[in-house]
Design a protein around this motif. Structure first.
Motif, PDB file in Angstrom:
ATOM      1  N   ILE A 241       0.847  -1.205   0.000  1.00  0.00           N
ATOM      2  CA  ILE A 241       0.000   0.000   0.000  1.00  0.00           C
ATOM      3  C   ILE A 241       0.883   1.256   0.000  1.00  0.00           C
ATOM      4  N   ILE A 242       1.903   1.263   0.853  1.00  0.00           N
ATOM      5  CA  ILE A 242       2.773   2.449   0.947  1.00  0.00           C
ATOM      6  C   ILE A 242       3.529   2.665  -0.371  1.00  0.00           C
ATOM      7  N   SER A 243       4.044   1.589  -0.951  1.00  0.00           N
ATOM      8  CA  SER A 243       4.800   1.714  -2.206  1.00  0.00           C
ATOM      9  C   SER A 243       3.920   2.258  -3.320  1.00  0.00           C
ATOM     10  N   TRP A 244       2.693   1.765  -3.409  1.00  0.00           N
ATOM     11  CA  TRP A 244       1.786   2.235  -4.458  1.00  0.00           C
ATOM     12  C   TRP A 244       1.390   3.693  -4.239  1.00  0.00           C
ATOM     13  N   LEU A 245       1.158   4.044  -2.978  1.00  0.00           N
ATOM     14  CA  LEU A 245       0.809   5.449  -2.669  1.00  0.00           C
ATOM     15  C   LEU A 245       1.945   6.373  -3.068  1.00  0.00           C
ATOM     16  N   LEU A 246       3.166   5.963  -2.722  1.00  0.00           N
ATOM     17  CA  LEU A 246       4.366   6.738  -3.049  1.00  0.00           C
ATOM     18  C   LEU A 246       4.490   6.898  -4.562  1.00  0.00           C
TER      19      LEU A 246
ATOM     20  N   CYS B  91       2.029  12.055  -9.823  1.00  0.00           N
ATOM     21  CA  CYS B  91       1.300  13.337  -9.860  1.00  0.00           C
ATOM     22  C   CYS B  91       2.270  14.500  -9.751  1.00  0.00           C
ATOM     23  N   LEU B  92       3.251  14.343  -8.853  1.00  0.00           N
ATOM     24  CA  LEU B  92       4.235  15.402  -8.618  1.00  0.00           C
ATOM     25  C   LEU B  92       5.047  15.669  -9.880  1.00  0.00           C
ATOM     26  N   ASN B  93       5.494  14.603 -10.536  1.00  0.00           N
ATOM     27  CA  ASN B  93       6.369  14.755 -11.707  1.00  0.00           C
ATOM     28  C   ASN B  93       5.648  15.288 -12.925  1.00  0.00           C
TER      29      ASN B  93
ATOM     30  N   VAL C  84       2.441  16.868 -12.928  1.00  0.00           N
ATOM     31  CA  VAL C  84       1.491  17.973 -12.746  1.00  0.00           C
ATOM     32  C   VAL C  84       2.120  19.133 -11.979  1.00  0.00           C
ATOM     33  N   ILE C  85       2.606  18.837 -10.780  1.00  0.00           N
ATOM     34  CA  ILE C  85       3.026  19.934  -9.902  1.00  0.00           C
ATOM     35  C   ILE C  85       4.405  20.483 -10.298  1.00  0.00           C
ATOM     36  N   LEU C  86       5.384  19.595 -10.522  1.00  0.00           N
ATOM     37  CA  LEU C  86       6.746  20.078 -10.816  1.00  0.00           C
ATOM     38  C   LEU C  86       6.858  20.856 -12.135  1.00  0.00           C
ATOM     39  N   PRO C  87       6.191  20.427 -13.222  1.00  0.00           N
ATOM     40  CA  PRO C  87       6.251  21.256 -14.435  1.00  0.00           C
ATOM     41  C   PRO C  87       5.713  22.662 -14.201  1.00  0.00           C
ATOM     42  N   LEU C  88       4.630  22.742 -13.429  1.00  0.00           N
ATOM     43  CA  LEU C  88       4.059  24.067 -13.123  1.00  0.00           C
ATOM     44  C   LEU C  88       5.037  24.898 -12.278  1.00  0.00           C
ATOM     45  N   LEU C  89       5.647  24.205 -11.301  1.00  0.00           N
ATOM     46  CA  LEU C  89       6.613  24.876 -10.423  1.00  0.00           C
ATOM     47  C   LEU C  89       7.832  25.351 -11.223  1.00  0.00           C
ATOM     48  N   THR C  90       8.273  24.516 -12.165  1.00  0.00           N
ATOM     49  CA  THR C  90       9.432  24.868 -12.991  1.00  0.00           C
ATOM     50  C   THR C  90       9.141  26.111 -13.833  1.00  0.00           C
ATOM     51  N   VAL C  91       7.937  26.135 -14.388  1.00  0.00           N
ATOM     52  CA  VAL C  91       7.548  27.293 -15.203  1.00  0.00           C
ATOM     53  C   VAL C  91       7.431  28.530 -14.325  1.00  0.00           C
ATOM     54  N   ALA C  92       6.806  28.352 -13.148  1.00  0.00           N
ATOM     55  CA  ALA C  92       6.571  29.489 -12.255  1.00  0.00           C
ATOM     56  C   ALA C  92       7.871  30.076 -11.723  1.00  0.00           C
ATOM     57  N   THR C  93       8.879  29.206 -11.505  1.00  0.00           N
ATOM     58  CA  THR C  93      10.148  29.699 -10.944  1.00  0.00           C
ATOM     59  C   THR C  93      11.199  29.906 -12.035  1.00  0.00           C
ATOM     60  N   MET C  94      10.772  29.912 -13.288  1.00  0.00           N
ATOM     61  CA  MET C  94      11.642  30.121 -14.453  1.00  0.00           C
ATOM     62  C   MET C  94      12.828  29.134 -14.462  1.00  0.00           C
ATOM     63  N   GLY C  95      12.538  27.869 -14.171  1.00  0.00           N
ATOM     64  CA  GLY C  95      13.570  26.833 -14.286  1.00  0.00           C
ATOM     65  C   GLY C  95      14.144  26.356 -12.977  1.00  0.00           C
ATOM     66  N   LEU C  96      14.057  27.142 -11.934  1.00  0.00           N
ATOM     67  CA  LEU C  96      14.676  26.759 -10.644  1.00  0.00           C
ATOM     68  C   LEU C  96      14.014  25.518 -10.037  1.00  0.00           C
ATOM     69  N   GLY C  97      12.712  25.385 -10.257  1.00  0.00           N
ATOM     70  CA  GLY C  97      11.943  24.262  -9.689  1.00  0.00           C
ATOM     71  C   GLY C  97      12.389  22.914 -10.203  1.00  0.00           C
TER      72      GLY C  97
ATOM     73  N   ILE D 289      -7.735  -5.903  -7.197  1.00  0.00           N
ATOM     74  CA  ILE D 289      -6.466  -5.414  -6.641  1.00  0.00           C
ATOM     75  C   ILE D 289      -5.576  -4.874  -7.769  1.00  0.00           C
ATOM     76  N   CYS D 290      -5.625  -5.544  -8.926  1.00  0.00           N
ATOM     77  CA  CYS D 290      -4.804  -5.100 -10.070  1.00  0.00           C
ATOM     78  C   CYS D 290      -5.249  -3.719 -10.591  1.00  0.00           C
ATOM     79  N   CYS D 291      -6.433  -3.279 -10.189  1.00  0.00           N
ATOM     80  CA  CYS D 291      -6.927  -1.947 -10.592  1.00  0.00           C
ATOM     81  C   CYS D 291      -6.066  -0.823 -10.046  1.00  0.00           C
ATOM     82  N   ILE D 292      -5.118  -1.152  -9.169  1.00  0.00           N
ATOM     83  CA  ILE D 292      -4.188  -0.138  -8.642  1.00  0.00           C
ATOM     84  C   ILE D 292      -3.395   0.479  -9.794  1.00  0.00           C
ATOM     85  N   ILE D 293      -3.235  -0.251 -10.887  1.00  0.00           N
ATOM     86  CA  ILE D 293      -2.522   0.266 -12.068  1.00  0.00           C
ATOM     87  C   ILE D 293      -3.234   1.516 -12.597  1.00  0.00           C
ATOM     88  N   PHE D 294      -4.553   1.535 -12.472  1.00  0.00           N
ATOM     89  CA  PHE D 294      -5.331   2.684 -12.943  1.00  0.00           C
ATOM     90  C   PHE D 294      -5.606   3.667 -11.802  1.00  0.00           C
ATOM     91  N   ALA D 295      -4.830   3.542 -10.725  1.00  0.00           N
ATOM     92  CA  ALA D 295      -4.960   4.395  -9.539  1.00  0.00           C
ATOM     93  C   ALA D 295      -6.350   4.313  -8.917  1.00  0.00           C
TER      94      ALA D 295
END
Lengths: 136, 128
Positions: free
Chosen positions: A24-29, A35-37, A39-52, B91-97
């Motif tokens: 569960i933890i690995s999948w959440l991570l 999402c971070l890579n 969605v958020i980081l591209p926006l941050l990179t643009v907003a900080t003119m490359g520093l992000g 459980i395999c649906c985790i691939i689709f978040a």
């Protein structure tokens, strides 16, 4: 007098629980980093003119933890399944769930690595590395 | 002499929970699969239709889940076996978040091995 609701008949296997939690933890991570890579980081990179873009290095190092977790979780789940089969002590459903969850992630990782290798072979090697050493 | 099945009393709470969770997971899977496919197709101006065979998979699983949940809910109960395959695919649906199907899949695998639920499954299969 023992309460039948809290008898030890439904004991859980420690390895099975560990495997499930690691999965569960690995999948959440993995999902959070995705999402971070994308969605958020591209926006941050643009907003900080490359520093992000510096944060990409941080997420890359943390990103290696998910496949490692899946590998450990798969092994633990497999061991738990065998233990439960031998001793009939504990719920095999939890071990199965942990094993499947981690094995799915591990399979996805192996598939990704194979994809990269196939791509590299198809385009004729890791050309982008040459470009890094000898810029044209 | 009538051939009608008598309703089996004493449905375990875990079995009822499993039924409703499977139904909810099926609905969520159908909606998320269709939404994902639609977004990919619209977002790529039609090229994403190539990915549709993959992105539509949760919807197909959702249909199977609803069919299974309806079988579990039927009154008088139909003979039905615990479906571990469906739980594994959930459980395999985790691939689709998909978080909800994963939780339902894990709980389903745990509940299928519960003595009370196993006894109920045996009872409804024996009565057929």
């Amino acid at each position: 007098m023992q309460n039948p609701q809290f008898s030890t008949a439904g004991k859980t296997n420690g390895l099975a629980v560990t495997s499930l939690v690691i999965g569960i933890i690995s999948w959440l991570l993995f999902i959070v980093l995705l999402c971070l890579n994308y969605v958020i980081l591209p926006l941050l990179t643009v907003a900080t003119m490359g520093l992000g873009a510096i944060f990409y290095i941080c997420t890359l190092s943390v990103g290696c933890l998910s496949p490692l977790g899946w590998l450990i979780g798969t092994i633990l789940g497999y061991v738990a399944k065998n233990q439960i089969k031998q001793t009939s002590d504990g719920n095999p459903g939890m071990a199965n769930a942990g094993f499947i969850m981690n094995a799915t992630g591990l399979g996805l990782t192996i598939l990704g690595i194979c994809g990269i290798v196939v791509y590299a072979i198809a385009v004729g090697g890791f050309g982008f590395l040459d470009q890094l050493q000898y810029p044209r | 002499m009538t051939n009608e099945q008598q309703p089996i009393s004493g449905v375990p709470g875990k079995f009822t929970a499993l039924t409703y969770m499977t139904l909810a997971s099926g609905i969520v899977n159908i909606i998320s699969g269709l939404t994902l496919t639609g977004l990919v197709i619209i977002g790529t101006i039609g090229i994403g239709v190539l990915c549709a065979p993959i992105t539509i998979l949760p919807t197909i699983l959702g249909v199977f889940e609803i069919v299974y949940a309806v079988k579990l809910m039927s009154n008088p109960p139909q003979p039905v076996r615990p479906s571990q395959t469906l739980a594994i695919f959930e459980i395999c649906c985790i691939i689709f978040a998909g978080v909800i199907p994963v939780v339902v899949g894990i709980l389903a695998l745990v509940f299928y091995n519960d003595p009370e639920v196993q006894a109920y499954f045996n009872r409804i299969n024996a009565s057929s």
